[in-house]
Design an enzyme around this catalytic site. Structure first.
Site, PDB file in Angstrom:
ATOM      1  CG  HIS A  18      -1.813  -1.185   1.315  1.00  0.00           C
ATOM      2  ND1 HIS A  18      -1.364  -2.435   1.706  1.00  0.00           N
ATOM      3  CD2 HIS A  18      -3.143  -1.312   1.070  1.00  0.00           C
ATOM      4  CE1 HIS A  18      -2.383  -3.280   1.694  1.00  0.00           C
ATOM      5  NE2 HIS A  18      -3.471  -2.630   1.311  1.00  0.00           N
ATOM      6  CB  ILE A  24      -8.850   8.086  -1.380  1.00  0.00           C
ATOM      7  CG1 ILE A  24      -8.769   9.317  -2.298  1.00  0.00           C
ATOM      8  CG2 ILE A  24      -8.767   6.806  -2.212  1.00  0.00           C
ATOM      9  CD1 ILE A  24      -9.828   9.377  -3.382  1.00  0.00           C
ATOM     10  NE  ARG A  61     -23.223 -14.833  38.859  1.00  0.00           N
ATOM     11  CZ  ARG A  61     -24.260 -14.016  38.783  1.00  0.00           C
ATOM     12  NH1 ARG A  61     -24.188 -12.921  38.052  1.00  0.00           N
ATOM     13  NH2 ARG A  61     -25.386 -14.293  39.429  1.00  0.00           N
ATOM     14  CB  SER A  97     -24.124  -9.421  35.662  1.00  0.00           C
ATOM     15  OG  SER A  97     -25.401  -8.874  35.883  1.00  0.00           O
ATOM     16  CD  GLU A 136     -20.487  -5.581  24.646  1.00  0.00           C
ATOM     17  OE1 GLU A 136     -21.487  -5.822  25.349  1.00  0.00           O
ATOM     18  OE2 GLU A 136     -20.508  -4.780  23.677  1.00  0.00           O
ATOM     19  CG  ASP A 150     -31.419 -13.159  30.476  1.00  0.00           C
ATOM     20  OD1 ASP A 150     -32.542 -12.708  30.765  1.00  0.00           O
ATOM     21  OD2 ASP A 150     -30.366 -12.732  30.975  1.00  0.00           O
TER      22      ASP A 150
END
Length: 741
Positions: free
Chosen positions: A103, A265, A434, A461, A488, A547
């Site tokens: 490039h 461009i 968790r 959570s 995220e 969920d």
């Protein structure tokens, strides 16, 4: 004179120079404390198409007020600057032409701003690319990497010699087709996927701001460096750039200066076909200071003044929009998409040489340019020597802070840090992994100086709050809880930048496991760039329940097991969770993903922190002679099911081995003898169970084994009902085992 401790710190940093292939001959870097200090313009014609396109472009987008830029006096001879800038252009042109690939357009357009950055502004030591207090540069538009290789070559970095330029994009070269930090010392971050670089730059700038707030003293600013980045229209279009630049503005990263290569461009043509927003106004709304350099092709004083102004703004990052011509100097291809990603061609190279008055052979660096740039070697050595002396004084006056800072700079963990990790017995209360993870995170933050991180708006959570610390914010950058918001992708890439800043930075980030889909590109760059980020991914299966399938990961475990240089942990209880963190902290060139449960799990007999290091190990076995009737294999929340199924089978007189397969990658690293001791080759009766895709399990259970899993999307229902309906049960495992015995 640097202290003995400072010398040791210098030596510790040398390990950063060793390439990922293990060779110690990739680059020669002396210990920084041992270095001694020694003490008419060619304008080129611009294609008329640039002027026409510019007229069309500005008729469609509102004019933006340029911040005032003052004319400044520079000691550099303007003709020499022109010559140096053209040297950069033609090194890029020649390398791309020789490779027949690459490039050239961006290097030709961005050569002026990058020359001023590397030659007049940035502080670095080319003979020690890993000197801690250097300025960092990230080429976010990584396809234009010949720009950076040319700069590193001129600046005297041993990693990019003339032969390396001539082997651009070839097998085994130090000049790959996009920047790779692990291949080319002097390259700070692996870029190429657009937007990743500016995100890494935000992470680098965050790291500097955090360290400065923690360790600088009124009489000794031991941490003081800038992060610079060049990004293009493509980076601006990618959503990740908006995510991270929003955070950079919110955090007030005043030592982040980004140059926007405004060349209008893209690969498909003029940006008017898809990108007509006011970038200036957007960045002002994001909390950035914005400056417009209208003449990026040869307006050197404008560029210098813009940088000076940017440095004067300390409470917010700065975007310097530099209007350039892609492929500047090429008579027939400048300001065209055709110069973006292909060699100019022999005739156009010759025409460009004539147009810019460049009579030299390919890859030639004129002697006056070479002499001018050669000063960076002694100047860089002097900068580092001065900093070493400064650190020695700092260490003498502030020994505790110096010890913590050294740990972060060198990556050497404090003695006994691992003893901070919690341990559990089968009598310990059961809990979701968790929650057990949160206990580990908080223990590590107290024991490891460079440990910090946060969640994408799910801290309550994911259970990732560090209770002993506050939130990293504009006014409190010394704190260690990072609030990423619902970003995220940006979160993962920012953590890459933090990890790449210094070996002792150990960032973690968190969200629901299924939302790794939003950040996979950043996680892949973690693995590729050897950035040891810890990904704390909770709600790891249908066990999250109601969920439903939008939030229930199925294919995710398999997908990360397929990704090179990443460790995919799925711990079953407290000991395995602590063991996963122990390994994740020590594996600094490999990112780790921890898949953690929402539901409560028991503390299982037979698990241990130490055993996790093997990846797969036996937690119970009533067989003799390494020949059980059947081997039951589980991970995470399903290891409990495997253990209970084993008890049922043992009641029926069967000899059963239960194996925890907490990390496939670690098991693959073990000796053949160890693997045989866990999974004997003459025992073909093997059953695996995991609440996810069965893809890949065939290599573990073998051709005659069975895998219990979920190869469809989940559903919305209570977790217990889902496990039953999808057949992730004790009964299913018992029946599968009996069918094989």
């Amino acid at each position: 004179m640097a202290s003995t401790s400072s010398l040791a710190l210098s030596q510790a940093l040398l390990t950063r120079a060793i390439s990922h292939n293990g060779s110690e001959n990739c680059v020669s870097i002396p210990a920084f404390s041992a270095l001694k200090s020694t003490s008419p313009r060619t304008s080129g014609t611009i294609s008329s198409r640039r002027r026409n396109a510019s007229t069309i472009s500005h008729s469609l987008r509102p004019l933006v007020r340029a911040a005032a830029v003052e004319a400044i006096v520079t000691s550099s001879d303007s003709s020499l600057v022109d010559k140096s800038v053209n040297t950069i252009r033609f090194l890029a042109i020649d390398a791309v032409e020789k490779a027949k690939s690459g490039h050239p357009g961006l290097p030709m357009g961005c050569a002026p701003m990058s020359h001023i950055l590397y030659d007049e502004v940035m502080k670095y030591n080319p003979k020690n690319p890993y000197w801690f207090n250097r300025d960092r540069f990230v080429l976010s538009a990584g396809h234009g990497c010949m720009l950076q290789y040319a700069l590193l070559h001129l600046a005297g970095y041993d990693s990019v010699r003339e032969e390396d330029l001539k082997s651009f994009r070839q097998w085994g070269s130090k000049t790959p087709g996009h920047p790779e930090n692990f291949e080319t010392p002097g390259v700070e971050a692996t870029t190429g996927p657009l937007g990743q670089g500016i995100a890494n730059a935000v992470g680098l700038a965050l790291a500097e701001k955090h360290l400065a707030a923690r360790f600088n003293k009124p009489d000794n600013e031991i941490v003081d460096h800038y992060t610079y980045s060049i990004l293009g229209d493509g980076c601006q279009m990618e959503g990740i750039s908006n995510e991270v630049c929003s955070l950079a503005g919110h955090w007030g990263l005043g030592k982040l200066i980004a140059f926007y290569d405004d060349n209008h461009i893209s690969i498909d043509g003029d940006t008017d076909i898809a990108f007509t927003e006011s970038v200036d106004k957007r960045f002002e709304a994001l909390g950035w200071h914005v400056i417009w350099v209208k003449n990026g092709n040869n307006g050197y004083d404008e560029i210098r003044a813009a940088i000076r102004e940017a440095k004067a703004v300390t409470d917010k990052p700065t975007l310097i929009k530099v209007t350039t011509t892609i492929g500047y100097g090429s008579p027939n291809k400048a300001n065209s998409y055709s110069v973006h990603g292909a060699a100019l061609g022999e005739k156009e190279v010759e025409a460009t040489r004539n147009n810019l008055g460049w009579p030299y052979e390919p890859f030639h660096v004129p002697e006056d340019v070479k002499s001018h740039w050669s000063r960076h070697t002694p100047e860089g050595a002097a900068l580092e020597a001065d900093w070493n002396a400064k650190f020695a004084a700092y260490e003498k006056k502030y020994p505790e802070e110096a010890a913590e800072l050294k740990s972060i700079i060198s990556g050497e963990l404090p003695v006994g840090w691992e003893k901070a990790l919690p341990t559990y017995t089968p009598d310990s209360p059961g809990d979701a992994t968790r929650n057990l993870s949160q206990q580990c995170l908080n223990a590590l933050a107290k024991a490891v100086p460079g440990f910090l991180g946060g969640s994408a708006d799910l801290a309550s959570s994911n259970m990732t709050m560090l209770k002993a610390f506050g939130n990293f914010q504009k006014a409190t950058p010394e704190e260690r809880n990072l609030r990423f918001g619902v970003r995220e992708h940006g979160m993962g890439a920012i953590c890459n930048g933090i990890a790449l800043h210094s070996p002792g930075f150990i960032p973690y980030c968190a969200t629901f496991f299924v939302f790794t889909d939003y950040m996979r590109a950043a996680m892949r760059i973690s693995a590729l760039s050897e950035a040891g980020v810890i990904y704390v991914m909770t709600h790891d299966s249908i066990g999250l329940g109601e969920d439903g399938p939008t939030h229930q990961p199925i294919e995710h475990l398999s997908s990360f097991r397929a990704m090179p240089n990443i460790m995919m942990f799925r711990p079953a209880d407290g000991n395995e969770t602590a063991g996963a963190y122990k390994i994740a902290v020590t594996k600094r060139k490999t990112p780790s993903v921890l898949a953690l449960s929402r539901q409560k799990l028991p503390q299982l007999p037979g698990t241990s922190i130490e055993s996790v290091e093997k990846g797969g190990y036996t937690i119970s076995d009533n067989s003799t002679g390494n020949k059980p009737d059947v081997i039951l294999i589980g991970t995470g929340s399903e290891l409990e099911i495997a253990a209970q199924a084993a008890e049922k089978l043992r009641e029926q007189g069967k000899s059963v081995r239960v194996v925890s397969f907490v990390c496939w990658e670690l098991f693959d690293e073990q000796s053949d003898a160890y693997k045989e001791s866990v999974l004997p080759s003459d025992v073909s009766a093997r059953v695996s169970i995991e609440a996810g895709s069965t893809f890949g399990w065939g290599k573990i259970v073998g051709g005659k084994g069975k895998s219990i899993g979920i190869d469809t999307f989940g559903a919305s229902a209570p977790a217990g009902k889902l496990y039953k309906e999808f057949g992730i049960t004790i009964e299913a495992m018992v029946e599968a085992a009996k069918s094989l015995i």
